[in-house]
Design an enzyme around this catalytic site. Structure first.
Site, PDB file in Angstrom:
ATOM      1  N   HIS A 182      -0.797  27.290  36.366  1.00 30.81           N
ATOM      2  CA  HIS A 182      -1.914  26.941  37.241  1.00 30.81           C
ATOM      3  C   HIS A 182      -2.975  26.164  36.457  1.00 30.81           C
ATOM      4  O   HIS A 182      -3.579  25.210  36.981  1.00 30.81           O
ATOM      5  CB  HIS A 182      -2.522  28.204  37.850  1.00 30.81           C
ATOM      6  CG  HIS A 182      -3.577  27.929  38.867  1.00 30.81           C
ATOM      7  ND1 HIS A 182      -3.343  27.208  40.026  1.00 30.81           N
ATOM      8  CD2 HIS A 182      -4.906  28.251  38.896  1.00 30.81           C
ATOM      9  CE1 HIS A 182      -4.462  27.113  40.728  1.00 30.81           C
ATOM     10  NE2 HIS A 182      -5.415  27.735  40.066  1.00 30.81           N
ATOM     11  N   SER A 222      -6.927  21.219  45.384  1.00 28.65           N
ATOM     12  CA  SER A 222      -7.188  20.934  43.969  1.00 28.65           C
ATOM     13  C   SER A 222      -7.109  19.438  43.703  1.00 28.65           C
ATOM     14  O   SER A 222      -6.157  18.770  44.113  1.00 28.65           O
ATOM     15  CB  SER A 222      -6.159  21.667  43.095  1.00 28.65           C
ATOM     16  OG  SER A 222      -6.270  23.059  43.251  1.00 28.65           O
ATOM     17  N   HIS A 280     -10.841  26.782  43.605  1.00 23.55           N
ATOM     18  CA  HIS A 280     -11.102  26.636  45.036  1.00 23.55           C
ATOM     19  C   HIS A 280     -12.462  27.224  45.360  1.00 23.55           C
ATOM     20  O   HIS A 280     -12.730  28.402  45.083  1.00 23.55           O
ATOM     21  CB  HIS A 280     -10.010  27.325  45.863  1.00 23.55           C
ATOM     22  CG  HIS A 280      -8.705  26.602  45.845  1.00 23.55           C
ATOM     23  ND1 HIS A 280      -8.327  25.722  46.824  1.00 23.55           N
ATOM     24  CD2 HIS A 280      -7.718  26.609  44.935  1.00 23.55           C
ATOM     25  CE1 HIS A 280      -7.131  25.215  46.528  1.00 23.55           C
ATOM     26  NE2 HIS A 280      -6.741  25.748  45.384  1.00 23.55           N
ATOM     27  N   MET A 296       2.391  24.850  47.810  1.00 21.31           N
ATOM     28  CA  MET A 296       2.218  26.219  48.305  1.00 21.31           C
ATOM     29  C   MET A 296       1.137  26.319  49.376  1.00 21.31           C
ATOM     30  O   MET A 296       0.527  27.383  49.548  1.00 21.31           O
ATOM     31  CB  MET A 296       1.865  27.143  47.135  1.00 21.31           C
ATOM     32  CG  MET A 296       2.858  27.119  45.996  1.00 21.31           C
ATOM     33  SD  MET A 296       2.300  28.147  44.600  1.00 21.31           S
ATOM     34  CE  MET A 296       3.486  27.655  43.322  1.00 21.31           C
ATOM     35  N   SER A 297       0.873  25.235  50.097  1.00 24.15           N
ATOM     36  CA  SER A 297      -0.203  25.259  51.097  1.00 24.15           C
ATOM     37  C   SER A 297       0.082  24.271  52.216  1.00 24.15           C
ATOM     38  O   SER A 297       1.198  23.783  52.366  1.00 24.15           O
ATOM     39  CB  SER A 297      -1.548  24.908  50.429  1.00 24.15           C
ATOM     40  OG  SER A 297      -1.552  23.546  50.014  1.00 24.15           O
ATOM     41  N   TYR A 316       0.249  33.009  49.794  1.00 22.25           N
ATOM     42  CA  TYR A 316       0.738  33.850  48.698  1.00 22.25           C
ATOM     43  C   TYR A 316      -0.283  34.890  48.258  1.00 22.25           C
ATOM     44  O   TYR A 316       0.039  35.811  47.506  1.00 22.25           O
ATOM     45  CB  TYR A 316       1.178  33.005  47.506  1.00 22.25           C
ATOM     46  CG  TYR A 316       0.129  32.128  46.870  1.00 22.25           C
ATOM     47  CD1 TYR A 316      -0.957  32.673  46.175  1.00 22.25           C
ATOM     48  CD2 TYR A 316       0.227  30.751  46.940  1.00 22.25           C
ATOM     49  CE1 TYR A 316      -1.912  31.859  45.586  1.00 22.25           C
ATOM     50  CE2 TYR A 316      -0.720  29.926  46.346  1.00 22.25           C
ATOM     51  CZ  TYR A 316      -1.789  30.490  45.665  1.00 22.25           C
ATOM     52  OH  TYR A 316      -2.734  29.689  45.075  1.00 22.25           O
ATOM     53  N   GLU A 317      -1.528  34.774  48.719  1.00 21.73           N
ATOM     54  CA  GLU A 317      -2.537  35.759  48.339  1.00 21.73           C
ATOM     55  C   GLU A 317      -2.310  37.098  49.030  1.00 21.73           C
ATOM     56  O   GLU A 317      -2.638  38.150  48.479  1.00 21.73           O
ATOM     57  CB  GLU A 317      -3.929  35.226  48.661  1.00 21.73           C
ATOM     58  CG  GLU A 317      -4.311  33.986  47.853  1.00 21.73           C
ATOM     59  CD  GLU A 317      -5.672  33.443  48.233  1.00 21.73           C
ATOM     60  OE1 GLU A 317      -6.655  34.202  48.104  1.00 21.73           O
ATOM     61  OE2 GLU A 317      -5.752  32.271  48.663  1.00 21.73           O
ATOM     62  N   HIS A 331      -4.603  30.921  50.737  1.00 22.89           N
ATOM     63  CA  HIS A 331      -3.180  30.648  50.582  1.00 22.89           C
ATOM     64  C   HIS A 331      -2.358  31.839  51.060  1.00 22.89           C
ATOM     65  O   HIS A 331      -2.747  32.997  50.862  1.00 22.89           O
ATOM     66  CB  HIS A 331      -2.835  30.366  49.120  1.00 22.89           C
ATOM     67  CG  HIS A 331      -3.439  29.112  48.587  1.00 22.89           C
ATOM     68  ND1 HIS A 331      -4.766  29.016  48.233  1.00 22.89           N
ATOM     69  CD2 HIS A 331      -2.889  27.894  48.343  1.00 22.89           C
ATOM     70  CE1 HIS A 331      -5.016  27.795  47.788  1.00 22.89           C
ATOM     71  NE2 HIS A 331      -3.891  27.093  47.846  1.00 22.89           N
ATOM     72  N   ALA A 384      -2.705  19.660  46.078  1.00 23.07           N
ATOM     73  CA  ALA A 384      -2.052  19.280  44.831  1.00 23.07           C
ATOM     74  C   ALA A 384      -0.593  19.689  44.964  1.00 23.07           C
ATOM     75  O   ALA A 384      -0.290  20.757  45.503  1.00 23.07           O
ATOM     76  CB  ALA A 384      -2.696  20.004  43.648  1.00 23.07           C
ATOM     77  N   ASN A 417       2.235  17.308  38.772  1.00 25.69           N
ATOM     78  CA  ASN A 417       3.320  17.616  37.837  1.00 25.69           C
ATOM     79  C   ASN A 417       4.647  17.203  38.459  1.00 25.69           C
ATOM     80  O   ASN A 417       4.730  16.927  39.667  1.00 25.69           O
ATOM     81  CB  ASN A 417       3.349  19.113  37.518  1.00 25.69           C
ATOM     82  CG  ASN A 417       3.509  19.972  38.760  1.00 25.69           C
ATOM     83  OD1 ASN A 417       2.518  20.316  39.422  1.00 25.69           O
ATOM     84  ND2 ASN A 417       4.748  20.317  39.108  1.00 25.69           N
TER      85      ASN A 417
END
Length: 275
Positions: free
Chosen positions: A248, A34, A65, A212-213, A89-90, A87, A117, A236
């Site tokens: 998000h 991102s 994405h 997270m990646s 988490y998917e 990802h 990001a 952030n």
């Protein structure tokens, strides 16, 4: 019927790329997170192949994405660009990018440039800042190599992020007069954002940013013998470090606000790389 075994998927995807992009010989693979999508718009003479046409490539479910492989030039370098990633988490599985990265390695890519990001946990690194990843913390404690056999699965991660490529990134930033922080990225599984207590934990452990990646892809690339360079765009502050409400949508908004800055730096850096 499309193959399902990763080895078969790599072979099949590689055949598609060789047939459709038969003249392409990329050495640099690029994963766009991102805020970094503007790089795709700067590629010279781009050719596009949809992930849907490449066996084993992911079908991203995350807003912001894309899902195409682009091949073209940045400066003197031929590049293969993954416009979206899977990802962990998917699905809870860390191996979602195994087939794409192994396919690009088999195609000839020996350098992986990653972007993401991230949330900053440093007061001196506010949103909009760029950070060169020097190391990472795998706080999710998941690996895309689970199930691999043989001694090759025990990958040395002492220099996960290539020292020479990092030195070139620092030199390019200095030459351009741009601030480039350097630090440790902590990977947490997500998809929920971290709690203030978890952010304090990452600070104690030595993290400079959270996300997270990226870490699974680094492990895959190092296992495949690729050199890795990774950059984070701060979108952030970590939970508890500011009054902002994390979401998000907020991440995408902040990433878009800094996209031109981040993408311009990355485009110039790749063009300047000496491999």
């Amino acid at each position: 019927m499309s193959p399902t075994d990763p080895v078969d998927c790599v072979d099949a995807a590689l055949n598609v790329l060789r047939q459709r992009l038969h003249k392409a010989r990329p050495r640099i693979a690029l994963v766009l997170g991102s805020g970094w999508g503007g790089v795709a718009e700067r590629i010279e003479a781009p050719q596009r192949v949809s992930y849907a046409d490449l066996p084993g490539f992911p079908k991203p479910t995350v807003q912001g994405h894309a899902s195409d492989l682009l091949c073209g030039r940045i400066g003197a370098h031929e590049v293969a660009v993954l416009t979206g990633r899977k990802h962990s988490y998917e699905t809870g599985d860390a191996s979602g990018m195994v087939v794409p990265l192994r396919t690009l390695r088999a195609w000839g890519c020996d350098v992986l440039v990653q972007t993401n990001a991230a949330g900053s946990v440093r007061a001196d690194m506010p949103p909009g800042s760029l950070m060169l990843m020097a190391d990472h913390l795998n706080l999710a404690q998941r690996s895309p190599l689970v199930g691999e056999t043989g001694s090759a699965r025990f990958v040395d991660m002492a220099q996960a992020y290539d020292p020479d490529l990092r030195a070139q990134a620092r030199a390019h930033a200095t030459q351009q007069g741009l601030a480039l922080h350097e630090g440790v990225y902590a990977w947490l599984l997500g998809p929920q954002f971290e709690t203030p207590a978890e952010i304090r934990m990452t600070q104690v452990l030595g993290a400079d940013a959270v996300g997270m990646s990226t870490v699974p892809e680094t492990i895959i690339a190092r296992h495949a013998g690729m050199r890795v360079l990774a950059l984070s765009l701060m979108t952030n502050m970590g939970a508890g470090l500011s009054a902002e409400t994390l979401s998000h949508a907020h991440t995408l908004q902040q990433a878009q606000a800094s996209s031109a800055h981040a993408s311009g730096f990355l485009h110039g850096l790749i063009a300047a790389l000496a491999l």
